[in-house]
Design a protein around this motif. Sequence first.
Motif, short mmCIF file in Angstrom:
data_model
loop_
_atom_site.label_atom_id
_atom_site.label_comp_id
_atom_site.label_asym_id
_atom_site.label_seq_id
_atom_site.Cartn_x
_atom_site.Cartn_y
_atom_site.Cartn_z
N MET A 1 0.84 -1.20 0.00
CA MET A 1 0.00 0.00 0.00
C MET A 1 0.87 1.25 0.00
SD MET A 1 -3.04 0.95 2.59
CE MET A 1 -4.45 -0.11 2.34
N GLY A 2 0.52 2.22 -0.83
CA GLY A 2 1.37 3.41 -0.97
C GLY A 2 1.10 4.47 0.09
N PHE A 3 1.94 5.49 0.04
CA PHE A 3 1.88 6.60 1.01
C PHE A 3 0.49 7.24 1.07
CE2 PHE A 3 2.39 11.24 1.56
CZ PHE A 3 2.85 11.24 2.87
N PHE A 4 -0.06 7.53 -0.11
CA PHE A 4 -1.36 8.21 -0.13
C PHE A 4 -2.49 7.30 0.33
CE2 PHE A 4 1.12 11.07 -2.73
CZ PHE A 4 0.68 12.32 -2.28
N ASP A 5 -2.36 5.98 0.03
CA ASP A 5 -3.40 5.03 0.46
C ASP A 5 -3.46 4.89 1.98
OD1 ASP A 5 -3.93 4.33 -2.26
OD2 ASP A 5 -2.10 3.13 -2.24
N ARG A 6 -2.33 5.14 2.61
CA ARG A 6 -2.27 4.97 4.08
C ARG A 6 -2.83 6.17 4.84
NH1 ARG A 6 2.84 2.78 3.09
NH2 ARG A 6 3.82 4.75 3.62
N GLN A 7 -3.11 7.28 4.13
CA GLN A 7 -3.52 8.51 4.83
C GLN A 7 -4.80 8.35 5.66
OE1 GLN A 7 -1.75 11.54 5.02
NE2 GLN A 7 -0.20 10.12 4.31
N PRO A 8 -5.86 7.68 5.12
CA PRO A 8 -7.07 7.55 5.94
C PRO A 8 -6.81 6.85 7.28
CG PRO A 8 -7.52 6.99 3.66
CD PRO A 8 -6.05 7.17 3.76
N GLN A 9 -6.03 5.76 7.26
CA GLN A 9 -5.73 5.06 8.52
C GLN A 9 -4.95 5.96 9.47
OE1 GLN A 9 -5.72 3.62 5.41
NE2 GLN A 9 -5.07 1.47 5.60
N GLU A 10 -3.99 6.73 8.90
CA GLU A 10 -3.20 7.64 9.73
C GLU A 10 -4.11 8.64 10.46
OE1 GLU A 10 0.11 7.92 10.44
OE2 GLU A 10 0.24 5.95 9.47
N LEU A 11 -5.10 9.13 9.71
CA LEU A 11 -6.02 10.12 10.31
C LEU A 11 -6.88 9.47 11.38
CD1 LEU A 11 -7.01 12.12 7.13
CD2 LEU A 11 -5.72 12.95 9.08
N GLU A 12 -7.39 8.27 11.08
CA GLU A 12 -8.24 7.58 12.06
C GLU A 12 -7.47 7.32 13.36
OE1 GLU A 12 -9.96 4.39 9.81
OE2 GLU A 12 -11.73 5.62 9.36
N LYS A 13 -6.20 6.95 13.23
CA LYS A 13 -5.36 6.73 14.41
C LYS A 13 -5.32 7.95 15.31
CE LYS A 13 -1.75 3.97 12.57
NZ LYS A 13 -0.34 4.10 12.16
N ARG A 14 -5.35 9.11 14.67
CA ARG A 14 -5.29 10.36 15.43
C ARG A 14 -6.67 10.87 15.83
NH1 ARG A 14 -0.30 13.39 13.59
NH2 ARG A 14 0.80 11.85 12.36
N GLY A 15 -7.70 10.08 15.54
CA GLY A 15 -9.06 10.48 15.89
C GLY A 15 -9.62 11.56 14.98
N LEU A 16 -9.07 11.66 13.76
CA LEU A 16 -9.55 12.68 12.81
C LEU A 16 -10.37 12.01 11.71
CD1 LEU A 16 -6.17 14.61 12.51
CD2 LEU A 16 -8.25 15.46 13.62
N ASP A 17 -11.40 12.69 11.25
CA ASP A 17 -12.30 12.15 10.23
C ASP A 17 -11.60 12.16 8.86
OD1 ASP A 17 -14.28 11.51 8.48
OD2 ASP A 17 -15.60 13.22 9.00
N PRO A 18 -11.37 10.97 8.28
CA PRO A 18 -10.66 10.92 6.99
C PRO A 18 -11.40 11.64 5.87
CG PRO A 18 -11.04 8.70 7.86
CD PRO A 18 -11.74 9.65 8.78
N ALA A 19 -12.71 11.86 6.03
CA ALA A 19 -13.48 12.57 5.00
C ALA A 19 -13.04 14.03 4.87
CB ALA A 19 -14.98 12.51 5.31
N ARG A 20 -12.29 14.52 5.84
CA ARG A 20 -11.80 15.90 5.76
C ARG A 20 -10.65 16.03 4.77
NH1 ARG A 20 -10.94 17.53 12.00
NH2 ARG A 20 -10.04 19.41 11.09
N LEU A 21 -10.03 14.91 4.39
CA LEU A 21 -8.87 14.97 3.49
C LEU A 21 -9.31 14.81 2.04
CD1 LEU A 21 -5.75 15.19 3.85
CD2 LEU A 21 -5.69 12.73 3.42
N PRO A 22 -9.11 15.82 1.20
CA PRO A 22 -9.50 15.71 -0.21
C PRO A 22 -8.68 14.64 -0.93
CG PRO A 22 -9.11 18.01 0.39
CD PRO A 22 -8.59 17.17 1.52
N PRO A 23 -9.18 14.13 -2.05
CA PRO A 23 -8.47 13.08 -2.78
C PRO A 23 -7.07 13.53 -3.19
CG PRO A 23 -10.28 14.00 -4.10
CD PRO A 23 -10.44 14.52 -2.71
N GLY A 24 -6.10 12.61 -3.09
CA GLY A 24 -4.75 12.90 -3.55
C GLY A 24 -3.93 13.76 -2.61
N GLN A 25 -4.46 14.05 -1.42
CA GLN A 25 -3.74 14.90 -0.47
C GLN A 25 -3.15 14.05 0.64
OE1 GLN A 25 -3.97 17.93 -2.47
NE2 GLN A 25 -3.84 18.82 -0.42
N TYR A 26 -2.09 14.53 1.29
CA TYR A 26 -1.60 13.92 2.52
C TYR A 26 -1.67 14.94 3.64
CZ TYR A 26 2.88 16.36 1.96
OH TYR A 26 3.84 17.32 1.83
#
Length: 212
Positions: free
Chosen positions: A1-26
Amino acid sequence: MGFFDRQPQELEKRGLDPARLPPGQYFTERFPVLHVGVVPDIDVATWDFTVDGLVGREPRWSLDEFKALPSAELTTDIHCVTKWSKFDTEWRGVPTTEVAKLVEPLPEATHVLVRAEHGFTANLPLEDFLREDNLFAYEYGGEELELDHGWPVRLVVPHLYFWKSVKWTRGFTLLDHDEPGFWERNGYHMYGDPFQEQRYWGPPRPTTPSKS
Ligand SMILES: Nc1nc2c(c(=O)[nH]1)N[C@H]1C(S)=C(S)[C@@H](COP(=O)(O)O)O[C@H]1N2
Ligand SMILES: [Mo]
């Protein structure tokens, strides 16, 4: 899994809603500094903020006068076209709606060209310029804005890519048509919605245009 694919899990770990991150962003906690050219020298004694074009009144404010206008606070996520996003940035400044009240836009005005030091500009539809959240900010995180981030006054337009958030703003011009600003003439999208990934016009580009 690539860097960008891992972003949603990274956010969830921090208690942040992954829906706040636009596509293609880190996600980053840093606050990168990005602009074309050199940081301007600002002389507060001669600095002014002017509005012209299709307005009923053409004010010219000194820095003290501008900072005496009604102010508001904003906490918002920001999204740079070079793919970093930062959450919960805190700003204080003059709402664009307050400035608009004082300049009385004419009915034929449809677009705004925001002007900055060194002739930098960015365009946006008047409707987007007048969103309630938008500020001409002079504080960041409870402190005076840093020169690198646009001191003394920078625009913050949270719902579009951050290149529309013009640093070192000196005013704006109301137009009855759309006109590309600096980055828009250099390949960036005329509108720039991060959730629609409106990064560049024309065919998709493999790399991000270089900046200095
Ligand atoms: N005057 C000016 N404002 C500008 C730019 C610029 O080149 N000149 N670059 C834009 C871009 S591309 C971004 S991502 C943000 C970066 O703001 P920051 O340096 O505070 O992170 O400023 C925007 N505003
Ligand atoms: Mo950017």
